[in-house]
Design a protein around this motif. Structure first.
Motif, PDB file in Angstrom:
ATOM      1  N   VAL A 179       0.834  -1.206   0.000  1.00 32.46           N
ATOM      2  CA  VAL A 179       0.000   0.000   0.000  1.00 32.46           C
ATOM      3  C   VAL A 179       0.867   1.254   0.000  1.00 32.46           C
ATOM      4  O   VAL A 179       0.597   2.224  -0.731  1.00 32.46           O
ATOM      5  N   ILE A 180       1.930   1.264   0.796  1.00 31.66           N
ATOM      6  CA  ILE A 180       2.826   2.423   0.845  1.00 31.66           C
ATOM      7  C   ILE A 180       3.485   2.643  -0.518  1.00 31.66           C
ATOM      8  O   ILE A 180       3.592   3.790  -0.990  1.00 31.66           O
ATOM      9  N   CYS A 181       3.895   1.565  -1.172  1.00 26.68           N
ATOM     10  CA  CYS A 181       4.502   1.697  -2.505  1.00 26.68           C
ATOM     11  C   CYS A 181       3.506   2.267  -3.515  1.00 26.68           C
ATOM     12  O   CYS A 181       3.860   3.124  -4.333  1.00 26.68           O
ATOM     13  N   MET A 182       2.269   1.827  -3.440  1.00 22.66           N
ATOM     14  CA  MET A 182       1.242   2.340  -4.355  1.00 22.66           C
ATOM     15  C   MET A 182       0.998   3.830  -4.113  1.00 22.66           C
ATOM     16  O   MET A 182       0.845   4.605  -5.063  1.00 22.66           O
ATOM     17  N   ILE A 183       1.002   4.253  -2.846  1.00 16.74           N
ATOM     18  CA  ILE A 183       0.804   5.667  -2.530  1.00 16.74           C
ATOM     19  C   ILE A 183       1.970   6.502  -3.046  1.00 16.74           C
ATOM     20  O   ILE A 183       1.782   7.594  -3.607  1.00 16.74           O
ATOM     21  N   LEU A 184       3.191   5.993  -2.894  1.00 15.85           N
ATOM     22  CA  LEU A 184       4.359   6.722  -3.381  1.00 15.85           C
ATOM     23  C   LEU A 184       4.342   6.838  -4.903  1.00 15.85           C
ATOM     24  O   LEU A 184       4.680   7.898  -5.458  1.00 15.85           O
ATOM     25  N   ILE A 185       3.946   5.769  -5.577  1.00 14.94           N
ATOM     26  CA  ILE A 185       3.850   5.818  -7.041  1.00 14.94           C
ATOM     27  C   ILE A 185       2.774   6.815  -7.465  1.00 14.94           C
ATOM     28  O   ILE A 185       2.958   7.591  -8.419  1.00 14.94           O
ATOM     29  N   TRP A 186       1.658   6.804  -6.767  1.00 14.17           N
ATOM     30  CA  TRP A 186       0.575   7.745  -7.037  1.00 14.17           C
ATOM     31  C   TRP A 186       1.063   9.191  -6.914  1.00 14.17           C
ATOM     32  O   TRP A 186       0.848  10.014  -7.807  1.00 14.17           O
ATOM     33  N   GLN A 187       1.751   9.486  -5.822  1.00 14.04           N
ATOM     34  CA  GLN A 187       2.260  10.846  -5.618  1.00 14.04           C
ATOM     35  C   GLN A 187       3.311  11.200  -6.656  1.00 14.04           C
ATOM     36  O   GLN A 187       3.370  12.353  -7.141  1.00 14.04           O
ATOM     37  N   ALA A 188       4.149  10.246  -7.031  1.00 15.42           N
ATOM     38  CA  ALA A 188       5.185  10.509  -8.027  1.00 15.42           C
ATOM     39  C   ALA A 188       4.569  10.845  -9.383  1.00 15.42           C
ATOM     40  O   ALA A 188       5.035  11.752 -10.086  1.00 15.42           O
ATOM     41  N   ILE A 189       3.512  10.140  -9.763  1.00 17.22           N
ATOM     42  CA  ILE A 189       2.841  10.419 -11.034  1.00 17.22           C
ATOM     43  C   ILE A 189       2.217  11.812 -11.013  1.00 17.22           C
ATOM     44  O   ILE A 189       2.310  12.580 -11.989  1.00 17.22           O
ATOM     45  N   ILE A 190       1.587  12.171  -9.899  1.00 18.17           N
ATOM     46  CA  ILE A 190       0.974  13.496  -9.772  1.00 18.17           C
ATOM     47  C   ILE A 190       2.022  14.592  -9.911  1.00 18.17           C
ATOM     48  O   ILE A 190       1.829  15.598 -10.611  1.00 18.17           O
ATOM     49  N   SER A 191       3.166  14.394  -9.255  1.00 16.75           N
ATOM     50  CA  SER A 191       4.223  15.405  -9.297  1.00 16.75           C
ATOM     51  C   SER A 191       4.894  15.469 -10.661  1.00 16.75           C
ATOM     52  O   SER A 191       5.216  16.558 -11.159  1.00 16.75           O
ATOM     53  N   TYR A 232       3.713  14.704 -13.694  1.00 16.86           N
ATOM     54  CA  TYR A 232       2.877  15.206 -14.787  1.00 16.86           C
ATOM     55  C   TYR A 232       2.089  16.447 -14.402  1.00 16.86           C
ATOM     56  O   TYR A 232       1.287  16.938 -15.210  1.00 16.86           O
ATOM     57  N   ALA A 233       2.299  16.941 -13.183  1.00 20.98           N
ATOM     58  CA  ALA A 233       1.627  18.163 -12.715  1.00 20.98           C
ATOM     59  C   ALA A 233       0.116  18.104 -12.940  1.00 20.98           C
ATOM     60  O   ALA A 233      -0.502  19.021 -13.476  1.00 20.98           O
ATOM     61  N   ILE A 234      -0.483  17.004 -12.537  1.00 26.47           N
ATOM     62  CA  ILE A 234      -1.930  16.817 -12.699  1.00 26.47           C
ATOM     63  C   ILE A 234      -2.657  17.705 -11.687  1.00 26.47           C
ATOM     64  O   ILE A 234      -2.368  17.639 -10.494  1.00 26.47           O
ATOM     65  N   PRO A 235      -3.593  18.517 -12.124  1.00 22.60           N
ATOM     66  CA  PRO A 235      -4.310  19.397 -11.191  1.00 22.60           C
ATOM     67  C   PRO A 235      -5.208  18.604 -10.245  1.00 22.60           C
ATOM     68  O   PRO A 235      -5.656  17.507 -10.568  1.00 22.60           O
ATOM     69  N   TYR A 281      -8.266  19.106  -9.345  1.00 23.15           N
ATOM     70  CA  TYR A 281      -9.658  18.888  -9.726  1.00 23.15           C
ATOM     71  C   TYR A 281      -9.814  17.722 -10.699  1.00 23.15           C
ATOM     72  O   TYR A 281     -10.938  17.309 -11.002  1.00 23.15           O
ATOM     73  N   ILE A 282      -8.689  17.188 -11.203  1.00 22.27           N
ATOM     74  CA  ILE A 282      -8.727  15.991 -12.037  1.00 22.27           C
ATOM     75  C   ILE A 282      -8.348  14.765 -11.212  1.00 22.27           C
ATOM     76  O   ILE A 282      -9.084  13.773 -11.165  1.00 22.27           O
ATOM     77  N   LEU A 283      -7.201  14.831 -10.574  1.00 24.60           N
ATOM     78  CA  LEU A 283      -6.753  13.724  -9.724  1.00 24.60           C
ATOM     79  C   LEU A 283      -5.870  14.286  -8.610  1.00 24.60           C
ATOM     80  O   LEU A 283      -4.731  14.660  -8.862  1.00 24.60           O
ATOM     81  N   PRO A 284      -6.390  14.366  -7.391  1.00 25.25           N
ATOM     82  CA  PRO A 284      -5.563  14.864  -6.289  1.00 25.25           C
ATOM     83  C   PRO A 284      -4.546  13.820  -5.855  1.00 25.25           C
ATOM     84  O   PRO A 284      -4.769  12.616  -5.977  1.00 25.25           O
ATOM     85  N   GLY A 285      -3.444  14.279  -5.341  1.00 30.33           N
ATOM     86  CA  GLY A 285      -2.426  13.384  -4.838  1.00 30.33           C
ATOM     87  C   GLY A 285      -2.698  12.976  -3.406  1.00 30.33           C
ATOM     88  O   GLY A 285      -3.585  13.515  -2.732  1.00 30.33           O
ATOM     89  N   PRO A 286      -1.933  12.015  -2.890  1.00 29.16           N
ATOM     90  CA  PRO A 286      -2.122  11.576  -1.502  1.00 29.16           C
ATOM     91  C   PRO A 286      -1.963  12.706  -0.487  1.00 29.16           C
ATOM     92  O   PRO A 286      -2.658  12.726   0.534  1.00 29.16           O
ATOM     93  N   VAL A 287      -1.063  13.639  -0.763  1.00 25.44           N
ATOM     94  CA  VAL A 287      -0.871  14.758   0.170  1.00 25.44           C
ATOM     95  C   VAL A 287      -2.134  15.616   0.230  1.00 25.44           C
ATOM     96  O   VAL A 287      -2.600  15.992   1.319  1.00 25.44           O
TER      97      VAL A 287
END
Length: 264
Positions: A18-30, A32-35, A37-43
């Protein structure tokens, strides 16, 4: 020693995944600079969970209460009716199809009718969640009561045991693994049904559960809060599953094959 190591692995490996999935999620958000309102990051989801806790926690309490009440009613009703059905073949033939009809009918289809005929929305949600959780418990319990070893049944008959003595001392203990399976399934279904019923009911206000907060966040385009509500729902489901699994292990681990610790 082996048991403790095995339990530690069962706990740490899923947490690490689960921690690895959260880190990957945050890395993708950072990356590609996804806003948000489209996909929030874990933070962002964590901040929303903290800032909106005053709004989300009462909704979590309402959903939890409905789920646990529905599960308790389903346990009492499912076990009680299963015992009655097994005691009489004619009753089983007469009543079992009715329970099947209730199970296969989509809860979204009958929720409006339940809302019409019940005095409050909370009772309607409780009935909807009960109907969904009821059948797996009934089905598994009835199957367990009918799956007793015939040699043991003949032995009880040989010693002149009454029907109730056979039920209490043989059939109910033998059906315990089936009951525990129904309990685990029913716990998850009660939560799902509580959320789906609230969607169908369209309930709103201070006494609403997490389903309303999901819809509210969607309408307001508050996507971080929507994800925060989803996280709470997921955590609630995991907690219910863990509790029911622990109860199952507690009752079965000393004697049943499904829970016996295997030595390497």
């Amino acid at each position: 020693m082996t048991f403790n190591r095995d339990m530690a692995l069962r706990i740490t490996i899923p947490i690490a995944v689960v921690i690895c999935m959260i880190l990957i999620w945050q890395a993708i958000i950072s990356a590609y600079a996804i806003p948000q309102y489209i996909l929030p990051g874990p933070v962002a989801v964590g901040k929303s969970l903290y800032n909106d806790w005053g709004t989300l926690s009462p909704a979590l309490l309402v959903t939890t209460k409905i789920t646990l009440q529905a599960l308790a009613l389903a346990l009492m009703g499912g076990v009680g009716i299963a015992i009655i059905l097994v005691q009489s073949k004619w009753l089983e033939i007469a009543l079992y199809p009715i329970t099947v009809i209730l199970q296969v009918t989509p809860i979204v289809a009958i929720a409006p009718l339940i809302l019409i005929y019940t005095p409050t929305t909370q009772i309607a949600l409780l009935i909807c969640a009960f109907l969904v959780a009821f059948f797996p418990i009934l089905s598994n319990m009835a199957q367990g009561l009918k799956s007793v070893d015939h040699n043991l049944l003949n032995l009880f008959d040989l010693y002149g045991a009454s029907r109730w003595q056979t039920l209490i001392y043989l059939k109910l203990p033998s059906a315990l693994p089936y009951f525990m399976t129904g309990l685990r399934i029913g716990g998850g279904l009660a939560l799902i049904a509580a959320v789906v019923a609230e969607f169908a009911a369209g309930s709103a206000g201070a006494g609403s559960g997490l389903a309303f907060r999901l819809l509210e966040s969607q309408y307001r385009l508050n996507i971080p809060r929507l994800f925060a509500a989803l996280v709470l729902l997921s955590l609630l489901g995991v907690v219910i599953f863990c509790i029911t699994s622990f109860i199952s292990w507690l009752f079965l681990h000393r004697w049943h094959e499904s829970s016996l610790r295997r030595e390497n």
